[in-house]
Write an enzyme that holds these catalytic residues in place. Structure first.
Site, PDB file in Angstrom:
ATOM      1  N   HIS A  53      65.136  37.333  83.950  1.00 40.28           N
ATOM      2  CA  HIS A  53      66.222  36.605  84.631  1.00 40.28           C
ATOM      3  C   HIS A  53      65.766  35.946  85.787  1.00 40.28           C
ATOM      4  O   HIS A  53      64.747  36.036  86.263  1.00 40.28           O
ATOM      5  CB  HIS A  53      67.116  37.680  85.283  1.00 40.28           C
ATOM      6  N   GLU A  55      66.569  35.907  89.075  1.00 42.95           N
ATOM      7  CA  GLU A  55      66.139  36.844  89.958  1.00 42.95           C
ATOM      8  C   GLU A  55      64.765  37.315  90.025  1.00 42.95           C
ATOM      9  O   GLU A  55      63.941  37.370  91.121  1.00 42.95           O
ATOM     10  CB  GLU A  55      67.195  37.750  90.524  1.00 42.95           C
ATOM     11  N   ALA A 166      80.726   1.114  65.755  1.00 41.74           N
ATOM     12  CA  ALA A 166      79.726   0.191  64.815  1.00 41.74           C
ATOM     13  C   ALA A 166      80.431  -1.007  64.435  1.00 41.74           C
ATOM     14  O   ALA A 166      81.739  -0.926  64.696  1.00 41.74           O
ATOM     15  CB  ALA A 166      79.438   1.352  63.578  1.00 41.74           C
ATOM     16  N   THR A 200      78.366  11.286  58.553  1.00 41.94           N
ATOM     17  CA  THR A 200      77.268  10.736  59.521  1.00 41.94           C
ATOM     18  C   THR A 200      75.868  11.408  58.908  1.00 41.94           C
ATOM     19  O   THR A 200      74.978  10.659  59.031  1.00 41.94           O
ATOM     20  CB  THR A 200      77.551  11.482  60.980  1.00 41.94           C
ATOM     21  N   ASP A 204      73.842   8.128  57.871  1.00 38.67           N
ATOM     22  CA  ASP A 204      73.158   7.679  58.935  1.00 38.67           C
ATOM     23  C   ASP A 204      71.871   8.599  58.901  1.00 38.67           C
ATOM     24  O   ASP A 204      70.904   7.970  59.585  1.00 38.67           O
ATOM     25  CB  ASP A 204      73.607   7.876  60.416  1.00 38.67           C
ATOM     26  N   GLU A 249      78.155  15.303  67.908  1.00 39.82           N
ATOM     27  CA  GLU A 249      77.851  13.975  68.101  1.00 39.82           C
ATOM     28  C   GLU A 249      78.350  12.875  67.158  1.00 39.82           C
ATOM     29  O   GLU A 249      78.057  11.667  67.029  1.00 39.82           O
ATOM     30  CB  GLU A 249      76.198  13.825  67.683  1.00 39.82           C
TER      31      GLU A 249
END
EC number: 1.1.1.193
Lengths: 317, 317
Positions: A53, A55, A166, A200, A204, A249
């Site tokens: 952690h 701390e 696009a 996508t 893409d 996205e």
């Protein structure tokens, strides 16, 4: 009671907490600064995977200089035992810290005030609520998982001034410039997972990696939303283990599906100073019954110029 | 030679020139300040219809206090005779002004340096080029008419964050809030004419007036772009007499026609912090061959918050 410099030191702790955003699930990304006699003697942030952690890391750095120091921590120190590591409230007591300043009470029912109580019982001066709103933003993943049982969802859009992503031909490289794209990669590094829609993914073939020198290893898990993909519907995100921050996205239909489901907490809007006219719109149908219901949902959190592009960050309100 | 305070006084003259933007065609909207011993003794701006000129108005206000004063004027004082009023360079000489500071040389071939020459020949100290770029913006209508033989064209778009101007149902009242709409009405008052496309005219029946208290009388001339309307094609704007500032208010096809023709000089983009998803896009086909050709066309001139909306002003570069 608060001190004049509390905000300043807590801001430093918050900066550290951002370092591990997207890498600590299911643990919170806590930032911590130890200050003794006006100087920083220890800095810590939750390490990848959740341990140590923040701390514990700061105390290890400070060593004996933690005695009499003030600890600034973005989340209440834990009070519960774990086989994975020590309990932070006990560590702070053992180190002889004089004062603990906390941004946010830990909503985890195993702590939820018990950490601060234990510190006070040991004679430590405890102040809470310093930069609480900022801490809610910095640890939004953990807090959303605690409150809603699902990851915190950020939707990224990169558009022209007229909201296109696009040309009609599909050409989309590039709408935004190198600074905006670098920022978007930094955001990827701060999420445990990125999601795209099936279209996508198939058309893409995005790499969805982190192309920033020194951060290549921080590429998040990649998820596809489709009837045969990782997630069939946005509501399936609740079942994603180890994912407290999800970055959506696109494309337009996947983004719209999350908006329709009310599952977008934060909007990252990169806008280039160009007009495209006809072309692919940023969003599909988000299910608005009328114009009035579109208003009052988004509040501006942050805005900055990135080269010739502008980034605006909105929170769902 | 310039003085330290020249910029400050010229900025005041530019503010005055904006008062008559859209009301002086075919004359320029000139602003003028007369300063004597550090105090303003006269202020003027071209009056509606083009006369009196700004310098004449400022000299009338100053009276005898013009003697020995400095005249700050956004455009070179005219040197040509007119049956409509006196020649400003002569008026300044007769009033005994000691110095004249000019933002911009008058491109009108009847003056074009002759005004400044006449002042110098009379022994007056003349400084030119102070806030010239700002003066080009303030008097863009006159300058565009002089340089290109057509009005200066501003395209106004009021969109959601995702570039929509209406829901699929056509509902578009309101995307932006009252402050943004009031600002858009002020812009109307600063244009000689507003143009809309035939679809917008027939379907929306927009009033296209100026609904601002005290400015109701400044509603510009209304024009419709259509095969049977006031203008058949954007290039017809060259023939608009008495119109040096044209505001194109939509719809998407009319806006796109002006962009396609390369006839948009300035873009006013009002954006509300809402998402609409499907709906009417801001623009039709603007004829881009590829993405690269979309870049480098627009540069940000000004941006401001109007309530929860943001206004960005871009210049075609």
């Amino acid at each position: 009671m608060g001190h004049l410099s509390d905000g300043r030191w807590m801001a430093a702790a918050l900066m550290l907490s951002h370092r591990s955003r997207g890498r600590t699930a299911p643990n919170p990304n806590v930032g911590c600064v130890l200050v003794n006699d006006g100087a920083v003697v220890g800095r810590g942030w939750t390490q990848p995977g959740g341990r140590p952690h923040g701390e514990a890391m700061a105390l290890a750095e400070a060593g004996a200089r933690a005695r009499g120091a003030t600890c600034y921590t973005t989340l209440e120190p834990c009070a519960h035992r774990s086989h994975r590591g020590p309990t932070c409230s006990n560590l702070l007591i053992e180190a002889g810290v004089a004062r603990v300043v906390i941004a946010l009470r830990d909503p985890d029912p195993r702590t939820d005030g018990a950490g601060a109580d234990r510190l006070r019982a040991a004679g430590i001066d405890v102040t809470t609520g310093v930069l609480e709103a900022e801490a809610r933003l910095a640890m939004a993943g953990f807090l959303t998982r605690q409150a809603k049982g699902r990851p915190h969802v950020t939707l990224k859009l990169a558009t022209s001034l007229d909201g296109r992503i696009a040309l009609p031909s599909g050409e989309s490289r590039w709408i935004t410039g190198p600074q905006a794209r670098a920022h978007a990669h930094l955001e990827r590094a701060r999420h445990e997972a990125i999601l795209v829609g099936r279209g996508t993914w198939e058309i893409d073939r995005p790499r969805l990696d982190v192309r920033l020198a020194g951060l290549e290893h921080r590429a998040p898990r990649r998820l596809v939303l489709s009837s045969t993909g990782d997630l069939r519907s946005p509501s399936d995100i609740a079942g994603l283990e180890g994912v407290d921050h999800l970055l959506v996205e696109g494309g337009a239909e996947a983004a719209a599906a999350f908006l329709r489901a009310g599952l977008v907490d934060r909007l990252l809007l990169y806008r280039a100073p160009i007009l495209l006219g006809t072309g692919k719109p940023a969003l599909g149908d988000i299910g608005l019954p009328d114009l009035a219901s579109a208003h009052g949902r988004w509040s501006l959190l942050d805005a900055r110029q990135l080269g010739s592009d502008r980034l605006e960050v909105y929170a769902n309100s």
